[in-house]
Design a protein around this motif. Structure first.
Motif, PDB file in Angstrom:
ATOM      1  N   PRO A  20       0.826  -1.290  -0.040  1.00  0.00           N
ATOM      2  CA  PRO A  20       0.076  -0.039   0.004  1.00  0.00           C
ATOM      3  C   PRO A  20       0.871   1.321   0.136  1.00  0.00           C
ATOM      4  N   THR A  21       2.149   1.483   0.436  1.00  0.00           N
ATOM      5  CA  THR A  21       2.908   2.482   0.622  1.00  0.00           C
ATOM      6  C   THR A  21       2.188   3.360   1.517  1.00  0.00           C
ATOM      7  N   CYS A  22       2.807   4.473   1.911  1.00  0.00           N
ATOM      8  CA  CYS A  22       1.970   5.544   2.755  1.00  0.00           C
ATOM      9  C   CYS A  22       0.754   5.941   2.352  1.00  0.00           C
ATOM     10  N   PHE A  23       0.714   6.234   1.036  1.00  0.00           N
ATOM     11  CA  PHE A  23      -0.497   6.890   0.507  1.00  0.00           C
ATOM     12  C   PHE A  23      -1.896   5.924   0.799  1.00  0.00           C
ATOM     13  N   ILE A  24      -1.732   4.771   0.437  1.00  0.00           N
ATOM     14  CA  ILE A  24      -2.817   3.837   0.540  1.00  0.00           C
ATOM     15  C   ILE A  24      -3.208   3.661   1.843  1.00  0.00           C
ATOM     16  N   GLU A  25      -2.052   3.280   2.535  1.00  0.00           N
ATOM     17  CA  GLU A  25      -2.416   2.816   3.940  1.00  0.00           C
ATOM     18  C   GLU A  25      -2.871   3.931   4.741  1.00  0.00           C
ATOM     19  N   ASP A  48       2.906 -11.734  -7.124  1.00  0.00           N
ATOM     20  CA  ASP A  48       3.347 -10.284  -7.761  1.00  0.00           C
ATOM     21  C   ASP A  48       3.159  -9.340  -6.680  1.00  0.00           C
ATOM     22  N   ILE A  49       3.757  -8.125  -6.896  1.00  0.00           N
ATOM     23  CA  ILE A  49       3.507  -6.826  -6.027  1.00  0.00           C
ATOM     24  C   ILE A  49       2.807  -5.741  -6.821  1.00  0.00           C
ATOM     25  N   ILE A  50       1.713  -5.360  -5.995  1.00  0.00           N
ATOM     26  CA  ILE A  50       0.875  -4.341  -6.590  1.00  0.00           C
ATOM     27  C   ILE A  50       0.968  -2.934  -5.900  1.00  0.00           C
ATOM     28  N   VAL A  51       1.487  -1.974  -6.675  1.00  0.00           N
ATOM     29  CA  VAL A  51       1.639  -0.527  -6.119  1.00  0.00           C
ATOM     30  C   VAL A  51       0.854   0.284  -6.911  1.00  0.00           C
ATOM     31  N   SER A  52      -0.056   0.826  -6.018  1.00  0.00           N
ATOM     32  CA  SER A  52      -1.232   1.886  -6.500  1.00  0.00           C
ATOM     33  C   SER A  52      -0.673   3.303  -6.680  1.00  0.00           C
ATOM     34  N   PRO A  70       2.097   5.873  -8.679  1.00  0.00           N
ATOM     35  CA  PRO A  70       2.998   5.835  -9.671  1.00  0.00           C
ATOM     36  C   PRO A  70       4.498   6.212  -9.044  1.00  0.00           C
ATOM     37  N   THR A  71       4.632   7.234  -8.393  1.00  0.00           N
ATOM     38  CA  THR A  71       5.737   7.637  -7.847  1.00  0.00           C
ATOM     39  C   THR A  71       6.449   6.377  -7.386  1.00  0.00           C
ATOM     40  N   CYS A  72       5.665   5.469  -6.113  1.00  0.00           N
ATOM     41  CA  CYS A  72       6.335   4.682  -5.598  1.00  0.00           C
ATOM     42  C   CYS A  72       6.427   3.378  -6.224  1.00  0.00           C
ATOM     43  N   ALA A  73       5.803   3.199  -7.297  1.00  0.00           N
ATOM     44  CA  ALA A  73       5.912   1.897  -8.390  1.00  0.00           C
ATOM     45  C   ALA A  73       7.362   2.232  -9.082  1.00  0.00           C
ATOM     46  N   TYR A  74       7.602   3.615  -9.497  1.00  0.00           N
ATOM     47  CA  TYR A  74       8.650   3.903 -10.064  1.00  0.00           C
ATOM     48  C   TYR A  74      10.076   3.774  -9.371  1.00  0.00           C
ATOM     49  N   VAL A  75       9.840   4.100  -8.079  1.00  0.00           N
ATOM     50  CA  VAL A  75      11.099   3.831  -7.287  1.00  0.00           C
ATOM     51  C   VAL A  75      11.267   2.453  -7.058  1.00  0.00           C
ATOM     52  N   ILE A  76      10.356   1.773  -6.624  1.00  0.00           N
ATOM     53  CA  ILE A  76      10.606   0.254  -6.851  1.00  0.00           C
ATOM     54  C   ILE A  76      11.226  -0.453  -8.014  1.00  0.00           C
ATOM     55  N   ALA A 123      11.703  -5.740  -9.051  1.00  0.00           N
ATOM     56  CA  ALA A 123      11.541  -4.815  -9.759  1.00  0.00           C
ATOM     57  C   ALA A 123      10.886  -5.574 -11.029  1.00  0.00           C
ATOM     58  N   GLN A 124      11.051  -6.687 -11.371  1.00  0.00           N
ATOM     59  CA  GLN A 124      10.581  -7.548 -12.576  1.00  0.00           C
ATOM     60  C   GLN A 124       8.948  -7.978 -12.107  1.00  0.00           C
ATOM     61  N   HIS A 125       8.921  -7.988 -10.575  1.00  0.00           N
ATOM     62  CA  HIS A 125       7.476  -8.543 -10.366  1.00  0.00           C
ATOM     63  C   HIS A 125       6.576  -7.375  -9.507  1.00  0.00           C
ATOM     64  N   THR A 126       6.569  -6.253 -10.215  1.00  0.00           N
ATOM     65  CA  THR A 126       6.108  -5.153  -9.367  1.00  0.00           C
ATOM     66  C   THR A 126       5.271  -4.511 -10.635  1.00  0.00           C
ATOM     67  N   PHE A 127       4.024  -4.275 -10.268  1.00  0.00           N
ATOM     68  CA  PHE A 127       3.148  -3.601 -11.131  1.00  0.00           C
ATOM     69  C   PHE A 127       2.036  -2.663 -10.570  1.00  0.00           C
ATOM     70  N   ASP A 128       1.779  -1.832 -11.456  1.00  0.00           N
ATOM     71  CA  ASP A 128       0.511  -1.093 -11.209  1.00  0.00           C
ATOM     72  C   ASP A 128      -0.675  -1.914 -11.226  1.00  0.00           C
ATOM     73  N   PRO A 129      -1.758  -1.403 -10.473  1.00  0.00           N
ATOM     74  CA  PRO A 129      -2.816  -2.444 -10.518  1.00  0.00           C
ATOM     75  C   PRO A 129      -3.596  -2.673 -11.849  1.00  0.00           C
TER      76      PRO A 129
END
Length: 435
Positions: free
Chosen positions: A196-201, A264-268, A270-276, A293-299
């Motif tokens: 979730p990172t801090c934004f969603i959490e 797989d890892i879902i990050v909602s 974009p800034t957080c997803a880019y960082v990862i 990184a290879q298993h991280t996706f935007d939803p």
């Protein structure tokens, strides 16, 4: 001179070397000028050089620093630049700006007030946890710009009094996730861990709830990675490489465990997803960072991947004449995966118009008091472009950009998966409490 943006390079923190590299890149950018209409860094640079009879070497350190300060890290210049690696000129303007910030921090060139702002913006889990627990008191403050208390905040900790700040939820996403009754999925299509990172959490748990609900409707089993914290972006963007790498290593240990379990890892955000995806492999290089990184996706990206894999997957369809505006956030574009939120809505039968213009927030840059006026100018330009479409429904991947649009237009902006969930007729269980 070291043409490098690798923090492990011995000369990465050498200011003399940095100044030479700034001069080299600035000369090339001045000769090209393709990025004249992106951030203020480029017109600032061009004006300085033009007033010196095209003598790039005559730029003072203060003038070079002014160019650095005007960069808000949107990454679009890198996406558009014809001279990025493997070109022999090896331009990477955004990473050069990060290097400049890192040199400032390492050489203790940030004043006391700036360091105070850095701490407030970077300690997202501490601040988020506190503000979430006091949301009934905090939300009226952060949601009202230019009040006396906001002006005091600006003077003390350097957070712009002009900007509408994201509000905090009464319930954390992780609490909602643990309290819900998961849908029974006898034959899972895939397994996804929602980071979730801090934004969603703390701020927008409804986005995480919408993602979970849509995923489970498509037989994707959802879980939460244990022990993860903020992605660390604020530390990186202010040049604190030590704190960023510490945070990244901690997250990578836990996220890699998830990947090794076949998820797989879902990050909602974009800034957080880019960082990862892009920054973790640079600052904490190795197989672990590459694998994560290879298993991280935007939803939305992940849903479109699953649709390509399995033609029997059916999201349903809607019939509507209403045109939806999709805001293409900068850090969505910078990932170079396409506009999957737009594609998801089109798959459902929605007419979508894309507006691709920066909101002026870009991580935390737009919330700093020294950037408030410039940030507001960019947000207003984005809002004007959206207003011309006459659309009443606006979606965007970035919660911060969505907040800026709301500030300018007074219209609540949704995540594309949130709109998809509503169009699919799915209910969130249990319902989330309001803010």
């Amino acid at each position: 001179m070291t043409t490098t943006y690798d923090p492990s390079e011995p000369k990465y923190y050498d200011e003399v070397d940095l100044r030479e590299e700034l001069g080299r890149v600035f000369e090339l950018c001045h000769g090209c000028r393709m990025c004249f209409n992106y951030c203020d860094s480029f017109p600032t640079l061009f004006n300085f050089v033009d007033t010196k009879d095209q003598q790039h070497a005559d730029l003072s350190p203060a003038e070079q620093d002014a160019v650095v300060d005007a960069c808000f890290g949107c990454k679009i210049c890198y996406v558009k630049c014809p001279y990025i690696p493997p070109h022999e000129w090896a331009l990477d303007f955004p990473r050069l700006m990060l290097r400049a910030q890192a040199v400032r921090t390492a050489n203790h060139q940030r004043d006391l007030r700036t360091r105070a702002t850095d701490q407030v913006l970077a300690r997202t889990d501490v601040v988020g946890s506190l503000n979430q627990s006091l949301s009934s008191l905090v939300n009226p403050i952060v949601s009202r710009p230019n009040t006396p208390i906001r002006r005091v905040m600006e003077q003390v900790v350097g957070i712009s009094s002009q900007r509408l700040l994201p509000t905090y939820s009464k319930v954390r996403f992780s609490r909602w996730f643990k309290d819900r009754l998961p849908r029974f999925i006898p034959k899972p299509r895939a397994e996804a861990a929602i980071f979730p990172t801090c934004f969603i959490e703390y701020m927008a748990p409804e986005i995480g709830a919408d993602v979970t609900t849509v995923f489970e409707s498509q037989d994707i089993v959802c879980s939460l990675p244990e022990g993860v914290k903020c992605c660390g972006a604020p530390w990186l963007h202010q040049g604190n490489v030590d704190e960023f790498t510490r945070q990244a290593r901690s997250n990578l240990e836990r996220l890699d465990e998830v990947v090794r379990q076949g998820k797989d890892i879902i990050v909602s955000q974009p800034t957080c997803a880019y960082v990862i995806k892009r920054d973790y492999p640079v600052y904490v290089p190795g197989e672990q960072a590459d694998r994560v990184a290879q298993h991280t996706f935007d939803p939305s990206e992940y849903l479109m991947v699953q649709l390509r894999k399995d033609r029997s997957m059916n999201l349903g369809s809607v019939t509507t004449d209403e045109e939806v505006v999709f805001h293409a956030a900068c850090h969505t574009q910078a990932q170079n995966v396409g506009l999957k939120g737009r594609d998801l809505l089109k798959k459902l039968g929605v007419k979508v118009r894309v507006v691709a213009k920066c909101s002026g927030i870009d991580g935390t840059w737009g919330y700093r008091s020294e950037n408030g006026a410039a940030s507001k100018r960019m947000s207003a330009a984005l809002a004007d472009q959206i207003a011309k479409t006459k659309a009443t429904t606006i979606v965007g991947d970035c919660h911060l950009a969505n907040t800026a649009i709301d500030e300018e237009l007074g219209v609540r902006v949704e995540h594309p998966v949130s709109l998809a969930r509503r169009l699919m007729g799915l209910e969130i269980q249990p319902p989330l409490k309001g803010k």
